[in-house]
Structure formats: C-alpha cells, structure tokens
Write an enzyme that holds these catalytic residues in place. Structure first.
Site, PDB file in Angstrom:
ATOM      1  N   GLY A   1       7.240   6.938  -7.011  1.00 25.80           N
ATOM      2  CA  GLY A   1       6.309   7.548  -6.052  1.00 25.80           C
ATOM      3  C   GLY A   1       6.853   8.851  -5.490  1.00 25.80           C
TER       4      GLY A   1
ATOM      5  N   ASP B   1       7.928   9.715  -2.369  1.00 23.59           N
ATOM      6  CA  ASP B   1       9.155   9.647  -1.567  1.00 23.59           C
ATOM      7  C   ASP B   1      10.326   9.172  -2.408  1.00 23.59           C
ATOM      8  OD1 ASP B   1       7.385  10.290   0.402  1.00 23.59           O
ATOM      9  OD2 ASP B   1       7.810   8.559   1.683  1.00 23.59           O
TER      10      ASP B   1
ATOM     11  N   LEU C   1       7.961  -7.214  -7.085  1.00 23.50           N
ATOM     12  CA  LEU C   1       8.144  -7.407  -5.638  1.00 23.50           C
ATOM     13  C   LEU C   1       7.713  -8.772  -5.130  1.00 23.50           C
ATOM     14  CD1 LEU C   1       6.724  -4.002  -4.388  1.00 23.50           C
ATOM     15  CD2 LEU C   1       9.104  -4.724  -4.289  1.00 23.50           C
TER      16      LEU C   1
ATOM     17  N   THR D   1       4.912   2.764   8.965  1.00 22.99           N
ATOM     18  CA  THR D   1       3.928   3.847   8.935  1.00 22.99           C
ATOM     19  C   THR D   1       3.217   4.062  10.266  1.00 22.99           C
ATOM     20  OG1 THR D   1       1.735   4.424   8.065  1.00 22.99           O
ATOM     21  CG2 THR D   1       2.356   2.129   7.897  1.00 22.99           C
TER      22      THR D   1
ATOM     23  N   GLU E   1       0.242   4.504  10.478  1.00 22.02           N
ATOM     24  CA  GLU E   1      -1.033   3.763  10.399  1.00 22.02           C
ATOM     25  C   GLU E   1      -1.007   2.522  11.297  1.00 22.02           C
ATOM     26  OE1 GLU E   1      -4.192   3.648   8.408  1.00 22.02           O
ATOM     27  OE2 GLU E   1      -3.773   5.759   8.721  1.00 22.02           O
TER      28      GLU E   1
ATOM     29  N   TYR F   1      -3.970  -2.533   4.961  1.00 25.62           N
ATOM     30  CA  TYR F   1      -2.685  -1.861   4.688  1.00 25.62           C
ATOM     31  C   TYR F   1      -1.827  -1.843   5.948  1.00 25.62           C
ATOM     32  CZ  TYR F   1       0.483   2.155   4.190  1.00 25.62           C
ATOM     33  OH  TYR F   1       1.589   2.988   4.188  1.00 25.62           O
TER      34      TYR F   1
ATOM     35  N   LYS G   1       1.725  -3.726   6.748  1.00 27.55           N
ATOM     36  CA  LYS G   1       2.925  -2.972   7.122  1.00 27.55           C
ATOM     37  C   LYS G   1       3.454  -3.433   8.483  1.00 27.55           C
ATOM     38  CE  LYS G   1       3.772   0.211   3.891  1.00 27.55           C
ATOM     39  NZ  LYS G   1       5.089   0.537   3.321  1.00 27.55           N
TER      40      LYS G   1
ATOM     41  N   HIS H   1       3.320  12.519   5.312  1.00 27.55           N
ATOM     42  CA  HIS H   1       4.152  13.574   4.737  1.00 27.55           C
ATOM     43  C   HIS H   1       3.735  13.790   3.287  1.00 27.55           C
ATOM     44  CE1 HIS H   1       6.246   9.706   4.764  1.00 27.55           C
ATOM     45  NE2 HIS H   1       6.648  10.016   3.544  1.00 27.55           N
TER      46      HIS H   1
END
Ligand code: NAP
Ligand code: GDD
Length: 344
Positions: A12, A14, A60, A126, A128, A150, A154, A180
């Site tokens: 990804g 990051d 995962l 995040t 969010e 989401y 998180k 970002h």
C-alpha cells in the site's frame, strides 16, 4: 546488528514509504503480503526498493499463520498497516472490513504477548474514529464517534492496543493519522481521483470528473512525512498514542480548485448539491460534475487534527504543505498521463 521490521500492508501507499524510510535507516525489512496470483509491487518499484524487501505471505485472519511468520521473522518492530482502508467499500463489506481492519489486530497483540512481549507494535489508527466530531480541532483526548464500519473496526483495534499496553505492558502504540496522500495514493481516494482525473482531461483521455460530496473538509498531509511519525512512535521510551495531522483543513471543492490551477484550469462553480457543476472559466467547458453514487450512507463532514503532542514529544514536523502536496501529485499524474500510464 540491524533491527528487523515486519510491515503488513507493504504493497500500500504507507507501506512503500515506510519501507523506504526503514531501509535508509539500516533495518532489515520484511513485507507481509496477502496471497495473490501476482504480487503488485508498483509502489515499491516507483521508489526503487522492490528488491530490498523480503516478502512474506501472511493472512491476517489466520492466527496460526501470523504466529508462524512472527516466529520465523523475529521482528524487533511490527508496523500493522494492512487494512480494508476504503471507507466507502466498508459499507458494502462490513463483516470483511471488521475482520481485516479490526479483529486481525487482536491476533497480533495476543501473539506478541505469548511469543515475545519485547516486540514493539505500531497500529494504524485513523482520524475516521472521530467521525461526527465533538470538538475542533481533535486531540488525543477527544471522544470518538465513528460513522462507518471501517471506523468502528479501527476503533476496536485502537482500544485493544490501549488495553494490551495497560494490561500487559506491551510497547504498543496507535498513530491516529489524519488523511495523508501522495503520488502513490490509491486511485479510489478522492485526492488521487482528482489529480489523475484532471491530468487525464488535460491530455484528452477523459471527458469529465465525477465526484460525491464536495463540501467534506479534510486535514490533508503528505504520506512521506507521516511514516516518519510512525517510526518515531516506536522509538519512544514510553509507548502512547499520537495524532499526526497538519492542523488545518480544506474542502474537496478547494482541493479540486488547487489541482485545477496546477493543471492549468481556472475552475468556477455553478449550481448546488447534486446539481453542482465545475466549469473552466477560460474555455467554458464543464470539467466536474456531482454524481450521488459517490455519496456515503453516513458522511464524516469535517476533520481537523491537533498534532501538538507529536511535535512536543517526538519533534515530528511535516515538511510538505497542501499546495506542495497537490503540485507533487499533479506533476506525477501529468507525467503519467503524457506516457498514457494512468489506468482507472
Ligand atoms: P492502502 O494504500 O489502501 O494499503 C492497504 C494495504 O493493506 C495494502 O497493502 C493492501 O494489500 C493491504 N490489505 C488490504 N486488505 C488486506 C487483507 N485482507 N489481507 C492482507 N493485506 C490486506 O492504505 P494506506 O493509505 O497505505 O494506509 C495504511 C494504513 O493506514 C491502513 O490501515 C489505513 O486504514 C490506515 N490509515 C490511512 C490513512 C491515510 O490517509 N492514508 C489515514 C489513517 C489511517 P493489497 O495491495 O494486496 O491490496
Ligand atoms: N473516495 C471518494 N470519491 N471520496 C469522495 C468523492 C469521490 O468521488 N467525492 C467526494 N468525496 C469525499 C468523501 O465523501 C469524503 O468525505 C472525502 O471526500 C474523503 O474521501 P476519501 O479520499 O475516500 O478518504 P476518507 O477520508 O474517507 O478516508 C481516508 O482517510 C482516512 C483518515 O481520515 C482513507 O485513507 C482511510 O483509510 C483513512 O482512515
């Protein structure tokens, strides 16, 4: 002896920038990837580091698979960046998103506790999680109010990190990162959709840019600056959670205007809501239209973070401002469009 890092989500945005930073610092970098028919390394290739990372397959949602990978790699630091990270899709895939972006974090924490509690753990939390914000700007003490599956996933992960730190003394930290972006940003996110779309329009490869809510406000920074904050968090003697943000925000509409200028358009707006049109003043041509298909069932209308703790404790200082970021993205997409290399 060089330190060993395991990065999930290495493919990804990051993951690529963080891998580059850690390699420059002399780390041995292991990149965990989900199994696929072909590994997608375009971001690592863009940074010229694709051959310097050791890739390890990792699922995962499989506890024992993570256990075996950690026992084999023996990391000093784990950066957990993998997630179903697109908010819009989380409304379509709430269960999957909860497993990958939420429950998987519990797997890591449990395994660290059992296998080697000295491993330092970074969790990609995040902004969010602030969702329907209860104060402006948001700090590490602002209460959360998630507005999507989401963000709820998180938040579960975030509180698990807090709990394992307090209960078992793990060196586990969450970075509460505000948006970002970069030239390596995924095409489904609004900034890259705008810079790639306008570059393609400029090169005659696309007619129109269709967007959703133009009035949403985001605190946008450069991904390269933010991964440095992640690393700094794991170098702290005492683990804790930090906000990384620019401390200012702009609307999607303003982002379009700045990107438009960088491409050579002068955008003016007419109409409102779903009837909004963005027209180039010089040519009179409609370049932007609202399509309600891109609205979300529940929207996060505004985010703005206060990064004072990260600046004071870690000396974190972002170097790229919004104008610099937009110009960097537009430049990269104009170059790609000129070579016919932007695919949606
Ligand atoms: P990204 O570009 O979307 O990358 C997500 C990574 O997760 C990719 O490597 C992806 O692998 C991997 N992934 C997705 N589903 C997976 C699964 N089921 N199993 C294993 N790997 C999976 O996201 P990003 O912008 O780099 O963000 C990194 C992290 O920070 C994410 O956790 C995100 O939620 C969080 N975050 C991002 C921002 C931001 O503004 N960028 C802000 C706050 C927090 P594939 O390449 O195989 O798809
Ligand atoms: N993606 C997208 N596409 N968003 C649009 C569009 C569009 O066509 N039009 C307007 N928007 C608005 C969205 O409704 C949202 O308010 C804002 O633009 C930003 O959307 P995204 O770029 O998709 O990012 P996000 O803020 O939802 O989520 C990103 O930042 C989070 C941190 O705050 C992702 O990177 C998340 O993974 C991250 O946690």
């Amino acid at each position: 002896m060089s330190k060993v890092a395991l990065i999930t989500g290495i493919t990804g945005q990051d993951g690529a920038y963080l891998a580059k930073l850690l390699l420059e610092k002399g780390y041995a970098v292991h990149g965990a990837c989900r199994r696929s028919s072909s590994l997608n390394l375009w971001r690592l290739e863009a940074l010229g580091i694709q051959d310097q990372v050791n890739y390890v397959p990792l699922e995962l949602t499989e506890f024992t698979n993570i256990l075996r990978v950690i026992e084999k790699v023996k990391p000093d630091e784990i950066y957990n960046l993998a997630a179903q990270s697109f908010v819009h899709v989380a409304f379509e895939l709430p269960h999957y998103t909860s497993m990958v972006s939420g429950m998987a974090v519990l797997n890591f924490l449990e395994i660290i506790r059992e296998v080697n509690p000295w491993i330092r753990f970074y969790q990609a939390s995040t902004s969010e999680m602030f969702g329907q914000v209860v104060e402006i700007p948001q700090t590490e003490n602002t209460p959360f109010y998630p507005r999507s599956p989401y963000a709820v996933a998180k938040l579960f992960a975030h509180w698990m990190v807090v709990n394992y730190r307090e209960a078992y003394n793990l060196h586990a930290s969450s970075g509460i990162l505000f948006n970002h972006e970069s030239p390596l940003r995924g095409m489904e996110f609004v900034t890259r959709k705008i810079t790639a779309g306008l570059a393609r329009i400029r090169h005659g490869q696309q007619d129109l840019l269709e967007l959703g809510n133009l009035d949403a406000l985001r605190d946008w920074g450069f991904a390269g600056d933010y991964v440095e904050g992640m690393w700094r968090m794991l170098q702290q003697e005492k683990p804790q959670d930090y906000i990384l943000a620019m401390g200012s925000n702009n609307s999607v509409r303003e982002f379009v205007e700045i990107a438009g200028q960088a491409v050579g358009f002068d955008l003016i707006w007419e109409g409102s809501g779903a009837e909004t049109l963005g027209r180039d003043r010089k040519s009179g041509r409609v370049l932007v239209r609202v399509n309600p298909e891109f609205y979300r069932p529940a929207e996060v209308e505004q985010l703005c973070g206060n990064p004072a703790r990260a600046k004071a404790d870690m000396g974190w200082q972002p170097k790229v401002d919004l104008k610099g970021l937009v110009e960097m993205m537009v430049h990269a997409d104009m170059d790609r469009a000129a070579r016919g290399r932007i695919q949606f």
